[in-house]
Structures are given as C-alpha cells and as structure tokens.
Design a protein around this motif. Structure first.
Motif, mmCIF file in Angstrom:
data_model
loop_
_atom_site.group_PDB
_atom_site.id
_atom_site.type_symbol
_atom_site.label_atom_id
_atom_site.label_comp_id
_atom_site.label_asym_id
_atom_site.label_seq_id
_atom_site.Cartn_x
_atom_site.Cartn_y
_atom_site.Cartn_z
ATOM 1 N N LEU A 77 -8.922 14.490 5.869
ATOM 2 C CA LEU A 77 -9.235 13.583 4.755
ATOM 3 C C LEU A 77 -8.471 13.997 3.505
ATOM 4 O O LEU A 77 -7.985 15.129 3.407
ATOM 5 N N ILE A 78 -8.394 13.072 2.560
ATOM 6 C CA ILE A 78 -7.646 13.303 1.318
ATOM 7 C C ILE A 78 -8.578 13.919 0.293
ATOM 8 O O ILE A 78 -9.644 13.367 -0.009
ATOM 9 N N ASP A 79 -8.173 15.041 -0.268
ATOM 10 C CA ASP A 79 -8.970 15.730 -1.284
ATOM 11 C C ASP A 79 -8.421 15.353 -2.662
ATOM 12 O O ASP A 79 -7.631 16.078 -3.258
ATOM 13 N N ALA A 80 -8.813 14.181 -3.184
ATOM 14 C CA ALA A 80 -8.311 13.681 -4.472
ATOM 15 C C ALA A 80 -9.198 12.530 -4.924
ATOM 16 O O ALA A 80 -10.023 12.004 -4.160
ATOM 17 N N GLU A 81 -9.024 12.135 -6.173
ATOM 18 C CA GLU A 81 -9.743 10.966 -6.674
ATOM 19 C C GLU A 81 -9.288 9.732 -5.918
ATOM 20 O O GLU A 81 -8.094 9.462 -5.806
ATOM 21 N N PRO A 82 -10.211 8.951 -5.380
ATOM 22 C CA PRO A 82 -9.818 7.803 -4.562
ATOM 23 C C PRO A 82 -9.097 6.721 -5.362
ATOM 24 O O PRO A 82 -9.409 6.480 -6.536
ATOM 25 N N TRP A 83 -8.128 6.109 -4.694
ATOM 26 C CA TRP A 83 -7.547 4.856 -5.152
ATOM 27 C C TRP A 83 -8.110 3.753 -4.265
ATOM 28 O O TRP A 83 -8.689 4.022 -3.213
ATOM 29 N N TYR A 84 -7.929 2.501 -4.710
ATOM 30 C CA TYR A 84 -8.548 1.388 -4.006
ATOM 31 C C TYR A 84 -7.474 0.422 -3.532
ATOM 32 O O TYR A 84 -6.467 0.212 -4.211
ATOM 33 N N LYS A 85 -7.734 -0.168 -2.397
ATOM 34 C CA LYS A 85 -6.745 -0.987 -1.720
ATOM 35 C C LYS A 85 -7.089 -2.468 -1.882
ATOM 36 O O LYS A 85 -8.226 -2.890 -1.642
ATOM 37 N N THR A 86 -6.108 -3.263 -2.279
ATOM 38 C CA THR A 86 -6.276 -4.703 -2.448
ATOM 39 C C THR A 86 -5.600 -5.437 -1.301
ATOM 40 O O THR A 86 -4.995 -4.835 -0.420
ATOM 41 N N ALA A 87 -5.700 -6.770 -1.337
ATOM 42 C CA ALA A 87 -4.973 -7.594 -0.372
ATOM 43 C C ALA A 87 -3.470 -7.518 -0.671
ATOM 44 O O ALA A 87 -3.039 -6.964 -1.693
ATOM 45 N N ASP A 88 -2.666 -8.103 0.206
ATOM 46 C CA ASP A 88 -1.205 -7.992 0.083
ATOM 47 C C ASP A 88 -0.674 -8.898 -1.025
ATOM 48 O O ASP A 88 0.073 -9.853 -0.782
ATOM 49 N N LEU A 89 -1.074 -8.610 -2.278
ATOM 50 C CA LEU A 89 -0.624 -9.421 -3.408
ATOM 51 C C LEU A 89 0.643 -8.869 -4.048
ATOM 52 O O LEU A 89 1.290 -9.570 -4.835
ATOM 53 N N HIS A 90 0.989 -7.626 -3.756
ATOM 54 C CA HIS A 90 2.148 -7.027 -4.417
ATOM 55 C C HIS A 90 3.453 -7.659 -3.964
ATOM 56 O O HIS A 90 4.492 -7.474 -4.613
ATOM 57 N N MET A 91 3.421 -8.412 -2.866
ATOM 58 C CA MET A 91 4.624 -9.068 -2.371
ATOM 59 C C MET A 91 4.840 -10.429 -3.020
ATOM 60 O O MET A 91 5.845 -11.085 -2.766
ATOM 61 N N TRP A 92 3.912 -10.868 -3.883
ATOM 62 C CA TRP A 92 3.971 -12.202 -4.478
ATOM 63 C C TRP A 92 4.174 -12.106 -5.990
ATOM 64 O O TRP A 92 3.767 -11.141 -6.622
ATOM 65 N N ASP A 93 4.788 -13.145 -6.511
ATOM 66 C CA ASP A 93 4.947 -13.265 -7.963
ATOM 67 C C ASP A 93 3.642 -13.847 -8.520
ATOM 68 O O ASP A 93 3.317 -15.018 -8.271
ATOM 69 N N LEU A 94 2.892 -13.031 -9.245
ATOM 70 C CA LEU A 94 1.570 -13.456 -9.725
ATOM 71 C C LEU A 94 1.644 -14.611 -10.722
ATOM 72 O O LEU A 94 0.651 -15.320 -10.921
ATOM 73 N N SER A 95 2.782 -14.784 -11.354
ATOM 74 C CA SER A 95 2.912 -15.884 -12.311
ATOM 75 C C SER A 95 2.895 -17.243 -11.619
ATOM 76 O O SER A 95 2.712 -18.272 -12.272
#
Length: 547
Positions: free
Chosen positions: A97-115
């Motif tokens: 397991l990862i011993d660090a402050e957790p990050w959170y996972k979103t849907a695959d939006l980083h591949m899209w232009d949010l504008s």
C-alpha cells in the motif's frame, strides 16, 4: 447525438459518467469521484503504521504480482526496486500500500477540453463529489443543474469527506503543490504490477485522473474590532434594500459573510498573535488584514512571511497608491499582485439616474468633473463646482424659514384681528438667534407684558377708575381713561368672552408708555419699561384687598 462513456462506475459511490452531445450542446452526466481508489493507501492509524516495515518486496506473500512472469525473476526485480528505507510503498500482510496522503481519482475528464462542456447534469449526491475539480479550472464555464435535495445532500457528503480527510493532513502535514512522490515515474517502476495498474490503469492513461482533494480554504479576518464590525453589519436594517429586508424578516443570512461564519469558513480574531488564531491557522488561506497602507497592522508581518512565495497573492483594495513605493520594503517580491479597488461612491453613469429620482434643486460637483457634467446637460438642477482650498458660498433655496419662539416670549403675545380679511397680527420685540442650525426668537430683556396680578398673591375687589387715576398720578404717571376705546372693546369682548369681559382701559403716556386692561377676573399691564410696570403694580396693589 453522440454518447461517450467516461467511466462505467463502481456502484452507488462511484456512478457512471457520460458525455452526451446533442444539437450542438455537450452535456456531462454526473461528475463523481472514484472513492474505491482509497484502498491503495494506508489507513490513518499510528498503531498500524508503526508496525509496517519498509523491506524488500516478497512476491510469495503479496497478492500484487504478475503470474505470467517467472517467479525467480519477479522476486529479484521487485526486491531490488523497493528500497529498504524511504519507499512510499509499505508491505502490509501480503499487500503493498501507499504510505502518503491520499489523492482522489476522477472520471476520464483530463482528455477533454473543459471549455467545450455546456451543461453538467447531476442526478444523485454521489455524482457531484467531483464538481470542485471542474469549477476550479479556469476553462470551465458550464451551467450545473441538480435538484435542491441533491445539492444539499451532496454538500453534506463533501463536508464529511473533507472532515475525514483532515486526519491525513494532520498526520502527513500541509500538502505540497508538487507531484506526490508515489506518482513519480521512478517510484512507479519499483511498484508491484498490480499496484501500478491500480494507479495508472491497465492502459497507463489514468495518471491524469489523480487530484489532491479540494479543501475548504479558511478565511481569517484579523482586526482589533473584527467581531464587533461583523456583528454591526448585520444589525442595521435601515441600510438594507427591499430584498435584504425580506431576508431579515425571514430569519435568513443578510450578507454572504454570515453564511461563511455559519459554515465555519470565516473566522474573526483580534490579533495575529492570539492563541485562537495560532490553533486554527492553516495554509492555504485568505486573510483580511488591515491596514491598507502596508505600514502597520498584521499585513506587515504576513508580507514578510509570504513575499518570496510565487503561489501567494496580494490584493490591493486602495486605488490612490504608488505601488512601487508601498511595496518597496518587501522587495524583492515573488508573490503575485492584484489591484482591485473597492469604490464607495457613485459611478459616473449612475449620476443621471440619481438626479432623476431625487430631483434636487442644487447639486455640487468636484471641479474635475466640470467638463463631463456639462455634457450631461442637467436642465432641472442648478450646478456648482468646488475645488480644494476654496470656500464656496451656497445660496439658500428656501422661500420661508421655520423659527422657534422662546416660551416666555410666546406668553407675551396678544394677537388681534385686523382688516376685512380678519388677519391675526401681534407686535413683539425679540432677538433672532441661531442654535444648532435652527432659528430661535428670544426676548430682548425681562418684560412685564402680559403680566397679571394672578402671579402674586391673589387680590380681589372692584377697581374704581377715579381712585386708580388718582393713585397713578400720585406716583408721577400721566394716566387717562380711554372712553371710546373702552366702549368699543367692551362690546367686542362681550361677544367673544362673556366670562372675563373688559371693563376699563387706562393709557399711560409718560414717563413711558403703558396700557392697563381691567377685566372681570384679572388685570393686565402692557409695557416695555420694567420700572413703570412695577410702579403700576404697586399702585393697583394699594387699592385692592389681599386674600
């Protein structure tokens, strides 16, 4: 119509996310968080974490391994990749397991232009947990639609997630703006295959879906009278417009800062060094710190702390300042600067509207606005311009003024009706004074006008006109009975006031003028000479009986 699946979802807490394109409109259906990704991290527990060794990875005891790879090769490679100390990955009962402050996972939006997203449609509370990752992106400008119940429950879920995540923050300290070490390519190469797939996805494209959890940025208001100022702003109903007055009667928050205080996002403190602020302090944060001159107050100490940090922002709310001079004690400065002056007066384009509503007769403007005011062509108002160092004489626009009268002067008035229109007039002698912006008539000197014998001990008896004239002449007064006036005034008085009819009028011509009116119930002495008044009073006193 086009439908793109961004995530198939994993139950209620991670609903499916789709992008729908229809009639030129792009609609994002749900914006959730993959909370199942938290299973890749160690839980918050000192008792457990203290027992976890950072040792070479053993594939025999771990479920995270690639069965297609030869057993001996896996053991050699993975044991060499995991360092004996300082590794972000910890061995925990057959798992890594990862011993660090957790990050959170979103849907695959980083591949899209949010504008390009026009609308976000949220149907359940879990489908809005990822919205803050969209709204904090400067390219995002879509409208968000959700029912009131969905929005309220979703807000509660966000606040609950933040409260639970705060335990990680206390454990690991303030988060860094840098990419976490467990997302570093070199660290990922040393991670077991299954753990690496959990982070990057099977196709290795999920690294852009990881984000640090949004957090409620606290707002600190630091001032010696911070608490009183915030309370005072909420207790002056006459300052409020109609909409805010309706909120007042409904018991709702009148201003935005009230809601922030209720949500415990806005905190007021009397000083920068007070213990309550020290206990509540966290960064990032927003601080309202006077004084705007940046020469005194808590802002000076905060600038010394932050002036070299490019991630900090200084907002200047005063327009009439030389920025180079003001910031010179804190240079070199790496922090960002934003000038956002708060205008307290009217904007120029609002002047005509105010003139139309108030309809003033006279308006004063600064001389610097003279050319612009002339272009407005104010026809119904007189306009004057003023400048520094000049005293401007302002004309009085009132046709009449209101004058108050002293009480003793008012009792001296004896109004009479004259002329065919029966106008009521009276004579008086007084001085005009001005006190606190009001006019007041005061008597010039102690006067015996309207003086009556009833002010002293009560006398009674019938006044004989011959005896009265004799007594007055003995005292050196030239007196005479006004027969014609008496008969006329008696007839008039009999009609108006039968209960206190006028009987005799004695006129004194020297040494000063005076008039004595003898009525059924009282005697009045009218004169401006105090000595004559006393002399007449004593004369009357000598011919009447005291009761």
């Amino acid at each position: 119509m086009k439908l793109t699946c961004l995530n198939t979802g994993k139950g209620y807490h991670f609903p499916a996310c789709h992008l729908l394109q229809m009639c030129g409109v792009r609609i994002l259906l749900e914006c959730p968080l993959d909370l199942s990704s938290l299973e890749l991290f160690l839980p918050v527990s000192w008792s457990v974490r203290g027992k976890l060794p950072s040792v070479p990875f053993s594939p025999q005891n771990c479920s995270f391994h690639d069965a297609s790879q030869p057993r001996k090769q896996r053991k050699t490679e993975e044991a060499g990749n995991l360092r004996d100390s300082g590794s972000p990955f910890k061995y925990c009962e057959g798992s890594v397991l990862i011993d660090a402050e957790p990050w959170y996972k979103t849907a695959d939006l980083h591949m899209w232009d949010l504008s390009l997203i026009d609308v976000v449609l949220v149907s359940n509370p879990a489908g809005m947990l990822g919205l803050p990752f969209l709204t904090r992106n400067k390219c995002f400008s879509a409208k968000i639609y959700a029912t009131e119940a969905t929005a309220k429950v979703g807000q509660l879920m966000m606040e609950d997630l933040l409260a639970m995540h705060s335990e990680f923050v206390k454990l690991y300290g303030a988060p860094s703006c840098m990419l976490p070490f467990w997302l570093d390519c070199r660290e990922l190469e040393a991670a077991p295959v299954m753990l690496r797939e959990g982070i990057l996805g099977k196709d290795g494209t999920d690294i852009g879906n990881w984000h640090p959890l949004y957090r409620q940025v606290p707002i600190f208001y630091i001032s010696s009278n911070a608490e009183e100022t915030l309370a005072f702003a909420n207790t002056i109903p006459e300052w409020l417009n109609k909409q805010r007055q309706e909120k007042l009667y409904a018991g709702e928050a009148l201003f935005g800062h009230i809601g922030l205080m209720m949500d415990k996002r806005l905190h007021s403190f009397s000083a920068l060094h007070c213990q309550q602020l020290v206990d509540a302090w966290q960064e990032p944060c927003i601080v309202f710190a006077s004084h705007w001159s940046l020469r005194t107050g808590p802002s000076v100490h905060l600038l010394h702390r932050w002036h070299r940090n490019p991630n900090c922002l200084l907002v200047m709310v005063e327009a009439m300042m030389d920025i180079d001079v003001v910031l010179s004690p804190f240079k070199p400065m790496a922090m960002q600067l934003l000038q956002c002056p708060f205008l307290s007066g009217l904007r120029f384009n609002e002047i005509a509207l105010v003139m139309k509503k108030l309809q003033p007769k006279l308006v004063l403007f600064p001389e610097a606005l003279q050319k612009r005011i002339h272009k407005m062509a104010l026809k119904e108002q007189s306009v004057l311009f003023y400048c520094k160092g000049q005293t401007l004489r302002i004309p009085c626009l009132k046709d009449e003024i209101e004058v108050d009268m002293a009480t003793d002067l008012a009792f001296q008035l004896r109004p009479k009706q004259v002329g065919p229109e029966k106008s009521t007039v009276t004579k008086l002698k007084a001085e005009l004074h001005r006190e606190d912006g009001r006019f007041l008539l005061k008597s010039t000197a102690p006067s015996c006008q309207s003086s009556t014998l009833s002010n002293q001990k009560c006398r009674k008896g019938v006044v004989n006109s011959d005896n009265l004239l004799l007594v007055l002449r003995d005292r050196g007064l030239c007196a005479s009975i006004e027969d014609d006036v008496t008969s006329e005034m008696v007839r008039k008085d009999d009609k108006e006031n039968d209960r206190n009819a006028l009987q005799i009028i004695v006129k004194i011509s020297s040494p000063s003028k005076a008039i004595i009116e003898v009525r059924d119930k009282d005697i009045s002495i009218r004169t401006d000479d105090v000595a004559i008044c006393d002399n007449i009073f004593n004369a009357l006193d000598s011919i009447m009986h005291v009761t």
